[in-house]
Structures are given as structure tokens and as C-alpha cells.
Design a protein around this motif. Structure first.
Motif, PDB file in Angstrom:
ATOM      1  N   GLY A 150       0.654  -1.282   0.207  1.00 24.98           N
ATOM      2  CA  GLY A 150       0.324  -0.208  -0.266  1.00 24.98           C
ATOM      3  C   GLY A 150       1.259   1.568   0.188  1.00 24.98           C
ATOM      4  O   GLY A 150       2.444   1.647   0.473  1.00 24.98           O
ATOM      5  N   THR A 151       0.597   2.546  -0.791  1.00 24.28           N
ATOM      6  CA  THR A 151       1.314   3.437  -0.981  1.00 24.28           C
ATOM      7  C   THR A 151       0.448   4.577  -1.386  1.00 24.28           C
ATOM      8  O   THR A 151      -0.945   4.485  -1.774  1.00 24.28           O
ATOM      9  CB  THR A 151       1.761   3.471  -1.765  1.00 24.28           C
ATOM     10  OG1 THR A 151       1.391   3.320  -3.189  1.00 24.28           O
ATOM     11  CG2 THR A 151       2.718   2.588  -2.442  1.00 24.28           C
ATOM     12  N   TRP A 152       0.965   6.050  -0.312  1.00 21.04           N
ATOM     13  CA  TRP A 152      -0.342   6.731  -0.516  1.00 21.04           C
ATOM     14  C   TRP A 152       0.878   7.817  -0.912  1.00 21.04           C
ATOM     15  O   TRP A 152       1.548   8.266  -0.126  1.00 21.04           O
ATOM     16  CB  TRP A 152      -1.367   7.316   0.390  1.00 21.04           C
ATOM     17  CG  TRP A 152      -2.164   8.512   0.646  1.00 21.04           C
ATOM     18  CD1 TRP A 152      -2.777   8.964  -0.277  1.00 21.04           C
ATOM     19  CD2 TRP A 152      -2.117   9.192   1.687  1.00 21.04           C
ATOM     20  NE1 TRP A 152      -3.491   9.758  -0.101  1.00 21.04           N
ATOM     21  CE2 TRP A 152      -2.681  10.413   0.963  1.00 21.04           C
ATOM     22  CE3 TRP A 152      -0.601   9.741   3.259  1.00 21.04           C
ATOM     23  CZ2 TRP A 152      -3.458  11.533   2.023  1.00 21.04           C
ATOM     24  CZ3 TRP A 152      -1.859  11.202   3.261  1.00 21.04           C
ATOM     25  CH2 TRP A 152      -2.615  11.674   3.179  1.00 21.04           C
ATOM     26  N   GLN A 153       0.523   9.191  -1.706  1.00 26.39           N
ATOM     27  CA  GLN A 153       0.912  10.360  -2.286  1.00 26.39           C
ATOM     28  C   GLN A 153       0.358  11.329  -1.529  1.00 26.39           C
ATOM     29  O   GLN A 153      -0.341  11.510  -1.611  1.00 26.39           O
ATOM     30  CB  GLN A 153       1.271  10.944  -3.711  1.00 26.39           C
ATOM     31  CG  GLN A 153       2.336  11.696  -4.049  1.00 26.39           C
ATOM     32  CD  GLN A 153       3.777  11.287  -4.288  1.00 26.39           C
ATOM     33  OE1 GLN A 153       3.687   9.188  -4.635  1.00 26.39           O
ATOM     34  NE2 GLN A 153       4.937  11.711  -3.998  1.00 26.39           N
ATOM     35  N   ASN A 154       1.378  11.989  -0.988  1.00 29.40           N
ATOM     36  CA  ASN A 154       1.123  13.115   0.073  1.00 29.40           C
ATOM     37  C   ASN A 154       2.215  14.857  -0.086  1.00 29.40           C
ATOM     38  O   ASN A 154       2.499  14.445  -0.212  1.00 29.40           O
ATOM     39  CB  ASN A 154       0.876  13.201   1.666  1.00 29.40           C
ATOM     40  CG  ASN A 154       0.451  14.046   2.308  1.00 29.40           C
ATOM     41  OD1 ASN A 154       0.939  15.278   3.601  1.00 29.40           O
ATOM     42  ND2 ASN A 154      -0.825  14.760   1.591  1.00 29.40           N
ATOM     43  N   GLY A 155       1.756  15.450  -1.153  1.00 31.05           N
ATOM     44  CA  GLY A 155       2.684  16.538  -2.228  1.00 31.05           C
ATOM     45  C   GLY A 155       3.405  15.649  -2.121  1.00 31.05           C
ATOM     46  O   GLY A 155       3.862  14.965  -3.297  1.00 31.05           O
ATOM     47  N   ALA A 156       4.824  16.373  -1.859  1.00 29.31           N
ATOM     48  CA  ALA A 156       6.745  15.602  -2.712  1.00 29.31           C
ATOM     49  C   ALA A 156       6.964  14.055  -1.009  1.00 29.31           C
ATOM     50  O   ALA A 156       7.668  13.619  -1.929  1.00 29.31           O
ATOM     51  CB  ALA A 156       7.255  16.355  -1.884  1.00 29.31           C
ATOM     52  N   TYR A 157       6.015  13.466  -0.566  1.00 28.90           N
ATOM     53  CA  TYR A 157       6.345  12.978   0.175  1.00 28.90           C
ATOM     54  C   TYR A 157       5.191  11.343  -0.404  1.00 28.90           C
ATOM     55  O   TYR A 157       3.682  12.089  -0.722  1.00 28.90           O
ATOM     56  CB  TYR A 157       5.731  13.293   1.581  1.00 28.90           C
ATOM     57  CG  TYR A 157       7.045  14.057   2.080  1.00 28.90           C
ATOM     58  CD1 TYR A 157       8.338  13.398   2.908  1.00 28.90           C
ATOM     59  CD2 TYR A 157       6.692  15.401   1.991  1.00 28.90           C
ATOM     60  CE1 TYR A 157       9.178  14.780   2.979  1.00 28.90           C
ATOM     61  CE2 TYR A 157       7.018  16.066   2.040  1.00 28.90           C
ATOM     62  CZ  TYR A 157       8.386  15.779   3.371  1.00 28.90           C
ATOM     63  OH  TYR A 157       9.147  16.975   3.447  1.00 28.90           O
ATOM     64  N   THR A 158       5.706  10.361  -0.142  1.00 31.83           N
ATOM     65  CA  THR A 158       5.272   9.148  -0.369  1.00 31.83           C
ATOM     66  C   THR A 158       4.674   8.603   0.840  1.00 31.83           C
ATOM     67  O   THR A 158       5.805   7.608   1.862  1.00 31.83           O
ATOM     68  CB  THR A 158       5.995   8.338  -1.404  1.00 31.83           C
ATOM     69  OG1 THR A 158       5.913   9.068  -2.697  1.00 31.83           O
ATOM     70  CG2 THR A 158       4.954   6.804  -1.312  1.00 31.83           C
ATOM     71  N   LEU A 159       4.029   7.771   1.380  1.00 31.09           N
ATOM     72  CA  LEU A 159       3.969   6.761   2.481  1.00 31.09           C
ATOM     73  C   LEU A 159       3.675   5.299   1.996  1.00 31.09           C
ATOM     74  O   LEU A 159       2.778   5.317   1.095  1.00 31.09           O
ATOM     75  CB  LEU A 159       2.569   7.080   3.250  1.00 31.09           C
ATOM     76  CG  LEU A 159       2.435   7.801   4.487  1.00 31.09           C
ATOM     77  CD1 LEU A 159       3.898   7.134   5.517  1.00 31.09           C
ATOM     78  CD2 LEU A 159       2.852   9.333   4.031  1.00 31.09           C
TER      79      LEU A 159
END
Length: 236
Positions: free
Chosen positions: A40-49
Motif C-alpha cells: 500500500g502506498t499514498w502520495q501526500n505532496g512531495a512525500y510517499t507513505l
């Protein structure tokens, strides 16, 4: 992204799983994003979880939730066996060589499980050079039954902190590990002096610093444990 390094872990014999396994359910359901997918991945602005349960086998369930790149957490229930199961993390790609990376520093505050049977993990920055050709690990906190790749080399003061430096190879890339002599779960890590020291000492070439990640390498978390990133910032 799959982690390729392995920790040495002298773990006790597996114990029966105990404790509640739903500790994360309430914050996960209320969060902006959550996932139980191993990749699972999630993009938040310039960051990725990344949830990043990268072990090919022998892992347990793990769920990640996030309100932002600086406020997120993981609930993990990995069995009490050797070998890293996952590296949930927040990642930022810098894309500058060490000689021109500027002043890169990070502030963080985490809440981690206490000590106990069936628990083995470390809180670490993972800084990658030239893609995944060089790996700089900056350990801020860990349980007593895990350790870095390679042998101890020296103690060094960098960025206002003392570190025990270890160097080794995981079979895919060299690993440069910096272990805080005084463990901490909140504070500042100055990343640039660490990278520059490696280059100036001739231990690493003037690589391009790509991914800068912060999270937890989890070897075991029997019964289900919570790991929380209360705050995080990266200054570039």
C-alpha cells in the motif's frame, strides 16, 4: 519499495500470540488514508507513505493509516521469528549529489511499543544513494535484540550527536549504519554531515542522494503493536 538489507536478530523462541489485534482500527478508520495491502502506498505532496511488507514469507498482518506525511502510523502483528518483515516509512526524493545536497535535516517525534517478548524493531532513517546502490542507515532507537549489518568501525560526532559507525554489505549494496549512542524518539537528525563524512573519509563516492526515508524495520511484533509518527519534517 522493497527493502533489501537484513538485520541480525537474536530472538527468543516464539511465544503464543496474545493481546488485542484491533488496536489500530479506530484511528485507521478515521484517517484520511489507510491500507492493509502489503504494498500500500499514498502520495501526500512531495512525500510517499509505504506500508512496505517486503518479506517474501513469514510475515503477519500489517495496516497503515495517515492523515498526512507527518501524522501517520502502523499496526503490525508479525510473528516472533528472525528476519525483517517490513519497513513502513515516509519517503522523499532529494535528487542531489552529496557535494551539492545543501543542509538537509529532519525533525521527528514517534511513539513506539515498549520492550517485551515477541518484539524486535528499530526506528531508522534509510538514505539511498544512486538509486539503491548505496544505503545509509541512521538508527535513532531500537530493541536490544536487533543490530546493524557489518562490524563496528568507530565512534564519530556528526550534526551535534554521537554515533557508533558500522559498515557492511547485504549482498546487494554496501550499508553504512550510524547508531545513536543515546537512543531517542524525538529530536533533530542532521543528514548532510553524515553523508559528507562518508564521502570525505573515502568510504562512499560522491553519490546522488535519492530517497530519504524514515520508519520502522519490524522483525517481530507478536500480538499486534502500534507505531506512530506524531510529527515529522524534512528541511532541504
Amino acid at each position: 519499495m522493497r527493502r533489501r538489507s537484513l538485520l541480525s536478530a537474536a530472538l527468543a523462541a516464539p511465544l503464543a500470540t496474545a493481546g488485542a489485534v484491533g488496536a489500530l482500527q479506530s484511528p485507521a478508520h478515521a484517517a484520511t488514508w489507510s491500507s492493509s495491502d502489503k504494498w500500500g502506498t499514498w502520495q501526500n505532496g512531495a512525500y510517499t507513505l509505504y506500508n512496505n511488507v517486503w518479506a517474501p514469507s513469514g510475515y503477519g498482518p500489517q495496516s497503515i493509516w495517515a492523515n498526512s506525511y507527518s501524522n501517520w502510523g502502523v499496526w503490525a502483528n508479525h510473528p516472533n521469528t528472525g528476519g525483517i518483515k517490513s519497513y513502513p516509512n515516509v519517503s522523499y526524493t532529494l535528487g542531489r549529489t552529496v557535494s551539492s545536497m545543501g543542509n538537509v535535516s529532519s525533525n521527528f517525534n514517534v511513539t513506539v511499543p515498549g520492550s517485551g517478548s515477541g518484539l524486535a524493531y528499530n526506528t531508522t532513517y534509510d538514505v539511498w544513494g544512486n538509486g539503491h546502490a548505496h544505503e545509509i542507515m541512521i538508527w535513532t532507537q531500537w530493541t536490544s535484540n536487533v543490530g546493524p549489518i557489518g562490524g563496528y568501525v568507530t565512534n564519530v560526532n556528526l550534526g551535534g550527536r554521537n554515533w557508533n559507525y558500522h559498515q557492511g554489505h547485504n549482498g546487494g549494496n554496501p550499508v553504512y549504519s550510524f547508531m545513536a549512542t543515546s537512543q531517542f524518539t524525538s529530536g533533530t537528525v542532521n543528514i548532510t554531515p553524515i553523508c559528507q563524512w562518508l564521502v570525505n573519509q573515502g568510504r562512499m563516492p560522491n553519490v546522488r542522494i535519492d530517497q530519504i526515508q524514515l520508519g520502522w524495520e519490524i522483525t517481530s511484533s507478536s500480538g499486534g503493536r502500534d507505531f506512530r509518527m506524531n510529527s515529522y519534517s524534512l528541511s532541504t
